[in-house]
Design a protein around this motif. Structure first.
Motif, PDB file in Angstrom:
ATOM      1  N   ILE A   1       0.846  -1.211   0.000  1.00 21.53           N
ATOM      2  CA  ILE A   1       0.000   0.000   0.000  1.00 21.53           C
ATOM      3  C   ILE A   1       0.871   1.247   0.000  1.00 21.53           C
ATOM      4  O   ILE A   1       0.587   2.230  -0.721  1.00 21.53           O
ATOM      5  CB  ILE A   1      -0.946  -0.021   1.220  1.00 21.53           C
ATOM      6  CG1 ILE A   1      -1.984  -1.136   1.056  1.00 21.53           C
ATOM      7  CG2 ILE A   1      -1.647   1.324   1.384  1.00 21.53           C
ATOM      8  CD1 ILE A   1      -2.875  -1.317   2.252  1.00 21.53           C
TER       9      ILE A   1
ATOM     10  N   LEU B   1      -2.382  -5.229  -5.231  1.00 21.50           N
ATOM     11  CA  LEU B   1      -3.490  -4.950  -4.310  1.00 21.50           C
ATOM     12  C   LEU B   1      -4.820  -5.407  -4.902  1.00 21.50           C
ATOM     13  O   LEU B   1      -5.666  -5.954  -4.187  1.00 21.50           O
ATOM     14  CB  LEU B   1      -3.536  -3.447  -4.003  1.00 21.50           C
ATOM     15  CG  LEU B   1      -2.364  -2.904  -3.186  1.00 21.50           C
ATOM     16  CD1 LEU B   1      -2.464  -1.392  -3.051  1.00 21.50           C
ATOM     17  CD2 LEU B   1      -2.302  -3.557  -1.814  1.00 21.50           C
TER      18      LEU B   1
ATOM     19  N   ALA C   1      -7.137  -3.065   4.328  1.00 21.66           N
ATOM     20  CA  ALA C   1      -6.727  -2.077   3.328  1.00 21.66           C
ATOM     21  C   ALA C   1      -7.375  -0.722   3.586  1.00 21.66           C
ATOM     22  O   ALA C   1      -6.721   0.329   3.438  1.00 21.66           O
ATOM     23  CB  ALA C   1      -7.088  -2.587   1.935  1.00 21.66           C
TER      24      ALA C   1
END
Length: 480
Positions: free
Chosen positions: A251, A269, A283
């Motif tokens: 991230i 992701l 997330a």
């Protein structure tokens, strides 16, 4: 027989007459013998002349005679009752007194008045026919067993089964040992060859360390992300990535100044988010949604925005809390700017598909609640907190989506038509006030009528253009 006995008696009398000159003692003995002989002769003669003088009891004789007759009658009756008829798969007449095996199909023929019989299922009644012999009883063993006998027999049976099972297991293990080598030996051999066997977890840890290392080049980082994307497609691996902190590292890669790093970080992701609620929640808490929207709202290469949009779609689908945060962060405005930008037609189709999925998701949640008759299910409550339809109307998405019908690709038009139908209840008045939409629908109607006619003329099984024509006709009908 009687004459022989009388003759013997007369001869005995003559012998007595000749023995008159014998001593008195001999005469006495002879007289006793003669008396016994005469008595026997007299009794024998009477018994053969009159049954009443027989030495056996006549009543007992009658009883025995009656018993013998009854036994004979029972045997004859049993032989008649136990005559077994062997049926086949065809109807056959059954004679009186004949027996049939259990489970046979018997019927009464109304025309002839005779009973007929046949087999129903050969496999079902084959065991009943075994052991039957015509005119005889089944040989049934009537021996009884005590509970102790049954327990000992069961114990022996289990012991035998365990022995057989152990033999099979040993044979199977021996076969496996012959075909495969133990993992310890393989590891040892690979170590000698400088080859290390790693689990998926170990590989992902190594790839994250390589990506996060400051000494790694850009190519090495991209290669690490590319390999990592292959592993996180599996749900368990994606959760393992989360467990050792690798997800947050990826991230943070969205903040990189290198477009390629952003692109491949979003690629990883998107694969990790897909249908993985645990990773989606982490997330959102790790700030992934804000970073994705920033990349879409700023000047970035088209391939990078394409991968970022993929990650955004994976994060929002089936996650109403993320959808709620998306609306709060101005996600609809970001997507509107993306669609209206030049050269982003490919992204526009993906955005329309995302909006269609989000609208139908909420609709399906409401229908599911009605079917289950739940007044306030948790899932429905979460979707009710997402003001998606009002936001689409306020942000002008009714007109934006309608104008996308001008795209030349049939696939793009199909997705736009689906979304227009899903938003019909919300945007009906806006559609009616848009003259360009009506002209576009009429033009598409004529185009797809011709294509559908060619489809029928060619005899194609697929009805792609006919389905598109049906969607256009439905919209025109609703808007009149």
């Amino acid at each position: 027989m009687k004459m022989l006995v009388l003759t013997a008696c007369l001869l005995s009398l003559k012998q007595v007459e000749r023995a008159e000159g014998l001593p008195p003692s001999r005469m006495a003995l002879l007289g006793m013998l003669l008396g016994l002989l005469m008595a026997s002769c007299f009794t024998f003669c009477l018994s053969h002349q009159n049954p009443e003088f027989a030495l056996t009891s006549p009543e007992k004789s009658r009883t025995k005679e009656a018993d013998r007759k009854e036994t004979t009658a029972e045997e004859e009756l049993d032989s008649e009752v136990l005559e077994v008829f062997y049926p086949t798969h065809e109807w056959q007449a059954l004679r009186p007194g004949q027996a049939v095996p259990a489970g046979s199909h018997v019927r009464l023929n109304l025309q002839t008045g005779a009973r007929e019989v046949k087999l129903q299922e050969e496999d079902k009644f084959r065991s009943n026919l075994k052991g039957l012999k015509k005119g005889r009883r089944l040989d049934i063993n009537t021996n009884t067993y005590t509970s102790q006998d049954l327990k000992s027999a069961l114990a022996k049976f289990k012991e035998g089964a365990e022995v057989e099972s152990s033999k099979e297991d040993k044979a199977r293990q021996a076969k496996v040992k012959r075909l495969f080598r133990p993992i310890e030996e393989l590891k040892k051999d690979f170590e000698e060859l400088n080859v290390i066997i790693e689990t998926d977890m170990q590989i992902m840890v190594r790839l994250i360390n390589k990506f996060n290392s400051s000494s790694s080049s850009l190519e090495e980082k991209i290669a690490a992300l590319f390999d990592l994307e292959y592993y996180v497609h599996q749900m368990d691996n994606a959760q393992d990535l989360l467990s050792f902190g690798g997800l947050q590292v990826v991230i943070n890669g969205l903040n990189s100044t290198e477009p390629l790093v952003k692109e491949y970080a979003a690629f990883v992701l998107g694969a990790a988010f897909s249908s993985n609620p645990k990773v989606q929640v982490e997330a959102i808490e790790g700030g992934a949604l804000q970073k994705l929207l920033v990349i879409l709202a700023t000047e970035q290469p088209l391939p990078a925005k394409k991968k970022v949009l993929f990650a955004l779609c994976s994060l929002l689908r089936h996650f109403p809390y993320a959808q709620q945060q998306f609306l709060k962060l101005g996600g609809l405005q970001v997507l509107r700017s993306l669609v209206q930008a030049k050269g982003t037609e490919m992204l526009a189709v993906r955005v329309v598909t995302l909006l269609y999925d989000l609208v139908t998701e909420k609709k399906f949640a409401e229908e599911e609640a009605e079917l289950t008759q739940e007044t306030s299910p948790e899932k429905l409550q979460q979707y009710r907190q997402v003001p998606l339809l009002p936001g689409l109307r306020e942000q002008g998405w009714c007109e934006i989506i309608a104008h996308l019908l001008a795209l030349p690709e049939h696939d793009a038009r199909e997705k736009v038509l689906q979304t227009l139908g899903a938003l019909l209840a919300t945007c009906r008045d806006r559609y009616r006030q848009d003259p360009q939409l009506n002209r576009t629908l009429v033009s598409l109607q004529a185009e797809y009528q011709a294509l559908a006619a060619l489809e029928l003329q060619d005899g194609e099984d697929e009805s792609y253009f006919r389905e598109l024509l049906g969607s256009i006709n439905s919209l025109l009908k609703e808007l009149r």
